[in-house]
Structures are given as C-alpha cells and as structure tokens.
Write an enzyme that holds these catalytic residues in place. Structure first.
Site, PDB file in Angstrom:
ATOM      1  N   GLU A  52     -34.119 -20.168  -8.331  1.00 49.10           N
ATOM      2  CA  GLU A  52     -34.378 -18.895  -7.652  1.00 49.10           C
ATOM      3  C   GLU A  52     -33.639 -18.777  -6.324  1.00 49.10           C
ATOM      4  O   GLU A  52     -34.047 -18.013  -5.452  1.00 49.10           O
ATOM      5  CB  GLU A  52     -35.894 -18.713  -7.460  1.00 49.10           C
ATOM      6  CG  GLU A  52     -36.622 -18.565  -8.795  1.00 49.10           C
ATOM      7  CD  GLU A  52     -38.083 -18.198  -8.641  1.00 49.10           C
ATOM      8  OE1 GLU A  52     -38.445 -17.062  -8.986  1.00 49.10           O
ATOM      9  OE2 GLU A  52     -38.863 -19.055  -8.187  1.00 49.10           O
ATOM     10  N   LYS A  53     -32.522 -19.471  -6.195  1.00 49.25           N
ATOM     11  CA  LYS A  53     -31.790 -19.424  -4.922  1.00 49.25           C
ATOM     12  C   LYS A  53     -31.141 -18.074  -4.657  1.00 49.25           C
ATOM     13  O   LYS A  53     -30.783 -17.771  -3.515  1.00 49.25           O
ATOM     14  CB  LYS A  53     -30.745 -20.533  -4.871  1.00 49.25           C
ATOM     15  CG  LYS A  53     -29.710 -20.536  -5.975  1.00 49.25           C
ATOM     16  CD  LYS A  53     -28.756 -21.715  -5.801  1.00 49.25           C
ATOM     17  CE  LYS A  53     -27.835 -21.885  -7.001  1.00 49.25           C
ATOM     18  NZ  LYS A  53     -28.579 -22.436  -8.160  1.00 49.25           N
ATOM     19  N   PHE A  54     -30.990 -17.247  -5.706  1.00 48.18           N
ATOM     20  CA  PHE A  54     -30.441 -15.907  -5.498  1.00 48.18           C
ATOM     21  C   PHE A  54     -31.533 -14.848  -5.378  1.00 48.18           C
ATOM     22  O   PHE A  54     -31.232 -13.649  -5.322  1.00 48.18           O
ATOM     23  CB  PHE A  54     -29.478 -15.543  -6.633  1.00 48.18           C
ATOM     24  CG  PHE A  54     -28.275 -16.448  -6.693  1.00 48.18           C
ATOM     25  CD1 PHE A  54     -27.400 -16.531  -5.617  1.00 48.18           C
ATOM     26  CD2 PHE A  54     -28.027 -17.225  -7.815  1.00 48.18           C
ATOM     27  CE1 PHE A  54     -26.289 -17.368  -5.664  1.00 48.18           C
ATOM     28  CE2 PHE A  54     -26.921 -18.062  -7.871  1.00 48.18           C
ATOM     29  CZ  PHE A  54     -26.050 -18.135  -6.797  1.00 48.18           C
ATOM     30  N   GLU A 114     -49.319 -16.694 -12.164  1.00 45.31           N
ATOM     31  CA  GLU A 114     -48.887 -15.804 -13.238  1.00 45.31           C
ATOM     32  C   GLU A 114     -49.198 -16.391 -14.618  1.00 45.31           C
ATOM     33  O   GLU A 114     -48.293 -16.687 -15.414  1.00 45.31           O
ATOM     34  CB  GLU A 114     -47.399 -15.486 -13.109  1.00 45.31           C
ATOM     35  CG  GLU A 114     -47.058 -14.736 -11.835  1.00 45.31           C
ATOM     36  CD  GLU A 114     -45.569 -14.493 -11.645  1.00 45.31           C
ATOM     37  OE1 GLU A 114     -45.206 -13.664 -10.797  1.00 45.31           O
ATOM     38  OE2 GLU A 114     -44.752 -15.151 -12.358  1.00 45.31           O
ATOM     39  N   GLU A 170     -47.266 -10.828  -4.734  1.00 49.96           N
ATOM     40  CA  GLU A 170     -45.812 -11.009  -4.694  1.00 49.96           C
ATOM     41  C   GLU A 170     -45.117  -9.691  -4.952  1.00 49.96           C
ATOM     42  O   GLU A 170     -45.518  -8.925  -5.827  1.00 49.96           O
ATOM     43  CB  GLU A 170     -45.333 -12.002  -5.770  1.00 49.96           C
ATOM     44  CG  GLU A 170     -45.766 -13.435  -5.621  1.00 49.96           C
ATOM     45  CD  GLU A 170     -45.195 -14.304  -6.742  1.00 49.96           C
ATOM     46  OE1 GLU A 170     -44.164 -13.916  -7.332  1.00 49.96           O
ATOM     47  OE2 GLU A 170     -45.783 -15.358  -7.032  1.00 49.96           O
TER      48      GLU A 170
END
Length: 677
Positions: free
Chosen positions: A358-360, A154, A310
C-alpha cells in the site's frame, strides 16, 4: 457492559486515522505526534496489523513498543482506538497450524505473505484470536489513553468464504441446527431437482467448484453460514475483551462496498457502528455512491452517531486506475459523511508507507511531507471539524426509506438469472441517485421492519422477499404509505424457491399486479413507454420488460414497443389509504424523474428544489438545526439558509452562496418552544 450507541471519551468530532508506528523508527514518532497536534487529530487506531510484533511466538508477548506508543499518544492528548491484529496472522501461526489455512473454492489453500484471516472455523484460529484479544485487553483496559477497541479489520475482505475441512464440518453442524434433519434440508434446498437428494450428513459438501451451477438454495445458505462464522469470530474476540474492559467495542464494516456481511445482524453485535468507505475512482459521480454508503451505515446504526473508520485523503492503490482527489474533494467527502451521521472522521492512514503493498495509497501525511497540498487540507479539515463540536450527537431525520436486504443481494447475484443485467447494486444506485438528485434524504430499512414513520418506501431490488415481508409492505400501504417497487421483485422466498402464486405473489396486495412472464431484452435493445396521464410524455427503457397481470392496479405507463408492446409497464394501485407503484422495466436516473415526481405527490412530499449538484442534508438536535451544504459543481450555487455559518462565524439571512467545490454548515438555533429563533 456497553450498548449500541455508546461513544468513546473523545471531545468533539473525532478526527484521525490508522497509525502504524511499527513501520517507522522511534525518532519519527515524536514528529508524527507533533504533526497530529497541528492537524487537530484526537483519535488514532493502533495495532491493527501488528500480531507478529506483539505475540512474537505462540503465547509469548512483547508489549514494550506498544506501551511506549500508547503512552506517547496519551501524553499528547491523542486517544487510542486499540486494534486486535487478527486480520493478518503471523508467520509462526501459518507454520504451526498449516491445516488452519483458509481454502478457496478451487481447493487452493491460502498461505502467508498477504493480509487476510485464516479459516474462520478452525479451532486453532479461534483460540489464537481470542488469546491475543484477551491479552491486549488485560494489559490496556485501564490505560486512560485507550478509549475503544477495534476488533479485526474489514471482516470478509479479502477472506470470506472458506472451503477447508474445518469449515465444511462446521457447515454441516450449521445446517443440522438450521433444518433439524436431512428431510428438512432436502425440502428447503429442493434436492429432488437434478437428483441432489442427501441421505447422510457427511455427504453434504460445500458449494465448491462443480460441473455446472451449484444448487442456488445451497449457495444462499452458504452465504448465510459464512456471515455467521465471521460474526462468531468477532464475538470470540469481543467477549475476550469484555472480560477485562467495558469500553466500547466495534469492527469496521464496508457498507455497500463489501457484500458478504449482513450488516443488520452485525450492527446488533457492536457497541458503535463503524464503516470504511473508498470512492470508486472511475465513477464520475462517486460522491453519490459515498452518500449511499453513509446513509446505509447510519441506518444499520439505528440512526445513532457512527464512525467513519477509514477513507482516503486522495488516491487509493488497489483499483485499475487510482485517481487522485482534486483540491477540496477530501473536505467534501468528509463533510458528506458527517452530514449523514458520522461523528468521527478517520482515514487510512496517518503516514504513507514506504514499503509494502500500500505504498502508493494516500495518507494524511503523504510522501511529500507536511509542505504539501494534501497535508494543508488535512490541517484545514481538522479546524473545520473542530468548529462543529456542538453538532456532535445531532441526528438525521428522513421521510423516505429504501429497502435493503443482504440476503436478497446474495440471492439475486447467483447464477442463471433471466438476465445478467438485472443487478441488485445497479438498481439500488440508480434509484438512490434519483432521490439524491431530488434532494431527498433517505434511511435504509429491512423489508420486515416497522415502516410506519416513512411517507414513502422505495424497493429497488427485492428479488428475495418473504411472505412476512410482503404482508408488512401491504400493511404499510394500507395505512397510507406510498410504495415504489422496481422490476424482478418478490420472486423467491427464503429458500430461493419461486413463491406459490408465481412471480411477485407476496406483493400482490400492495401492488395489485402479478407477473405472468419475464421478458428480458437484448443488450442493445431499447423501448418507449407512453405515460397514460401525460401530455405526450414518453420514457425510454431498456434491459427488461414484464408481462403483467392486473389485479386492481391502474395503468400509468404502457409499452409502446418491445416484447411487451401494448401491455402495462408502470402501474399504480390504491390499497387502503395508500398507493403501491410498480415499475416493470429498467429506467435510467433521468427517466425515473417524472415517475418519482408523481410518487412524491402521492406521498405528500414537497421538494426544496436544490440546484443540480448541490448536496444538502439537515442534522438536528433539541437546541439547533445544522444545514450541511456541499457544492459538487464547478460554479457557485445559492441555498436558502438562515443562521450562523459555523466555519466563518458569519451571520446568514435568507440565503447563502457557496463557492464552486465549497462547503458550509449553517446553525439555526431553536427556541425553547421548539421553533426557530
């Protein structure tokens, strides 16, 4: 070497996502691969954020864990899209080269501890990214499991602009090459205004924080420079890879979601166009924004198949309110991308991370594990995509083009416009949504490209329009095309200077009007437009009006009230064999309906009349047509169709009913003579 349109050696529709095994113990890897096989995964992206684990200190590499991962995946029939991890430089890079940090406009240098590249212009960063890209390519070029290369991640997100000393030095070189002399620079930037004249190159600064708004021509060039520098970083890595490998190389765009890359230019540099897309959760019609991005991606790919690199299985983690996807929504999203040309459906990421920022973020394998709704839908989607294998390589054909120019976006978004409400992205989305609701499949096009194949061209936001582009549009109309142009278009040239001849001058031949004055409206102000050739039809408008000067155009709608009361609001011009429509105000999606219906008639477009909320797109190959129907409604809908429904194998005669929230793909075979059979 490879060329645009090449494709990795993956059978059928590619399916998978980012795989980050370095976050997990080795015992988990075998479980991952077994579940991937259950889900039908055949392609994963590896190594995208692993720089510090591969190049453990400057020039010292440890490939052992990566060797093991790639071998494991290959042994299990899963191909690898190998990433270069340059979007997140390691701690030793920041420690060894603190001067290579990117710098914000306010002078703050960005340090280690997040994701994001270092200075795109610093020689140390350029050298380092080429070194690791080359080292990876040298080691894995011949590995049968590595089928393509994924450079960086990105570009421009989250680091695009860089105001470091290295960047400012490169900026001056870029300007000298572009303009040749300070006289050329001063003329292009109009530096006589506010006493901004330059007489030495080392006095030319970057458009950082200033007392008032910076020179807009400077800021437009700064956007171009930033785009060029990011692309130069990509080329450095790509060329380092190509010294060892002829497999396709790409990087992941973010069409219509990240705006500092000119994707018309970037698409010429990649072997396959790839895109990331995430729903804006607060948008109740987010599937329309998805379709826009997918059509834009296919268009910059020149119609060739592209990779959805993605998207998310459910909620993301970075919006203010991260709304989970409802049951079936992941499948609808994925098939909409497929319908609009994607031959690879990938996600971020395979397994949800337990740690980090970014665990959620949702994943193909969520924290809830394999016994979860999300994973069951992942397995179901893999089966559906497997059933679509024969449709790989089929194309989308469109009769309508929407003009999209990143330079115009950059310019229109600068400060001190007549109204903050005159926004590029808002107009683009509104006109696109009208076309989407009408069941019109569109391409996007640059204003200077050949438009002759299209029955209609729509220009929702062409604030910056060069004289050459204006002549191109006039030729298009003269040859029989139908052109629809929205307000605040044809205003400035490539140097952000108002055209000689005034507002709208480059569109005068096509539209038969120019603009004497812009008349923005107050925030809560509305107005009515009387349709000249209708039975009392009126349209509601807001935001903006214009004082139009007619030069051959006929009046189709007149302002009833507002600052331009009694004056033309909507016009239609006959030019050669075609017609140019001009809409000098802000109309909503609903209010655009009657206007676009009249323009469709001019263009000879006959609409199928799909039910509201039903998305229907056709992909075509020499052997068959593939009708993809996606029901975004909460009730069943019926679509005309004949052939074989590919998910069930059921024969369809004349029409197909699609359940609420459901999807279908109907294959209609073609006879050898080209007709249906």
């Amino acid at each position: 070497m490879t060329t645009q349109g090449s494709w990795p050696s993956v059978p059928g529709i590619a399916y998978g996502g980012d795989y980050n095994p370095e976050q997990w113990p080795r015992a988990t890897w075998n479980e991952d691969v077994a579940l991937m096989r259950e889900a039908g995964v055949n392609l994963v992206s590896v190594g995208i954020f692993s720089w510090g684990l591969i190049e453990i200190s400057e020039g010292v590499f440890d490939f052992a864990w990566l060797d093991e991962v790639i071998d494991l995946l290959h042994t299990n029939g899963i191909s690898v899209d190998l990433g270069t991890p340059t979007a997140s430089a390691p701690a030793w890079m920041f420690a060894n080269y603190p001067e290579a940090r990117a710098v914000r406009a306010d002078g703050v240098a960005l340090g280690f501890g997040s994701r994001g590249m270092m200075s795109h212009s610093h020689p140390a960063y350029r050298t380092a990214v080429a070194r690791i890209a080359g080292a990876l390519a040298e080691r894995y070029a011949a590995h049968p499991g590595v089928v393509m290369w994924h450079v960086h991640n990105e570009y421009g997100v989250p680091v695009g602009e860089d105001f470091s000393p290295a960047s400012v030095a490169a900026w001056r070189e870029w300007l000298a090459h572009r303009y040749g002399s300070l006289d050329g620079l001063n003329a292009a930037w109009g530096t006589a205004f506010w006493g901004q004249h330059y007489d030495q190159w080392d006095h030319v600064i970057a458009p950082a924080v200033t007392a008032s708004t910076p020179n807009p021509a400077m800021k437009l060039d700064w956007a171009r420079f930033t785009d060029d520098q990011l692309r130069a970083c990509y080329r450095a890595e790509r060329d380092a890879i190509r010294a060892f490998s002829d497999k396709p190389v790409t990087t992941n765009f973010m069409a219509h979601q990240s705006w500092n890359l000119d994707l018309w230019k970037w698409a010429r540099e990649v072997d396959i166009v790839a895109n990331d897309h995430y729903l804006w959760a607060q948008d109740p019609e987010s599937h329309v924004g998805l379709a826009l991005a997918a059509d834009l991606t296919r268009s910059v790919a020149g119609g060739a198949p592209w990779i959805l690199m993605e998207h998310s299985t459910s909620a993301v983690n970075w919006q203010g309110r991260n709304i989970a996807k409802s049951a079936g929504e992941m499948c609808r999203n994925s098939l909409s991308h497929f319908a609009r040309g994607a031959d690879a459906i990938l996600f971020f990421q395979w397994r949800a991370s337990r740690s980090g920022a970014e665990k959620f973020h949702s994943a193909m394998l969520p924290h809830a594990g394999a016994d979860s709704r999300v994973f069951r839908e992942v397995v179901d989607l893999g089966g559906r995509l497997g059933a679509l294998e024969e449709a790989k390589g089929s194309r989308v054909d469109a009769d309508v083009a929407v003009l999209y120019d990143w330079e115009s976006l950059w310019a229109q978004d600068l400060e001190w416009r007549p109204s903050d409400d005159a926004q590029f992205r808002e107009r683009m989305r509104t006109y696109y949504e009208r076309l989407w609701r009408d069941g019109v499949t569109v391409d996007f096009a640059h204003p200077t490209q050949d438009l002759g194949k299209y029955k209609m061209v729509v220009a929702p936001a062409s604030y910056l329009l060069t004289a050459d582009a204006g002549e191109n549009l006039a030729r298009y109309v003269e040859a029989g095309g139908t052109l629809v142009v929205s307000y605040f278009s044809g205003v400035v040239d490539e140097h952000e200077s108002v055209h000689e001849g005034g507002y709208g001058a480059p569109l005068k031949a096509a539209l038969g009007v120019t603009v004497a004055e812009y008349l923005p409206m107050r925030e809560s102000e509305t107005a009515k437009i009387a349709w000249t050739h209708g039975d009392g039809l009126t349209l509601a408008a807001d935001t903006w009006q214009e004082d139009l000067v007619l030069d051959g155009a006929e009046v189709i709608g007149t302002y009833v009230d507002g600052p331009a009361a009694g004056s033309p609001a909507i016009t239609r011009n006959s030019h050669g064999a075609g017609h140019g429509w001009y809409v000098s105000t802000h109309l909503s999606v609903d209010e655009l309906g009657p206007l676009m219906a009249a323009a469709y008639a001019d263009a000879g477009l006959v609409l199928a009349g799909s039910p509201e909320g039903l998305e229907v797109v056709m992909r075509q190959s020499p052997e068959a047509d593939y009708l993809i129907a996606i029901n975004h409604c909460d009730a069943p809908v019926t679509v005309p169709a004949s052939g074989i429904e590919m998910f069930t194998g059921r024969s369809v005669a004349r029409e197909l009913t699609i359940v609420a929230g459901g999807c279908a793909v109907v294959r209609t075979a073609k006879s050898p003579e080209g007709g249906e059979r």
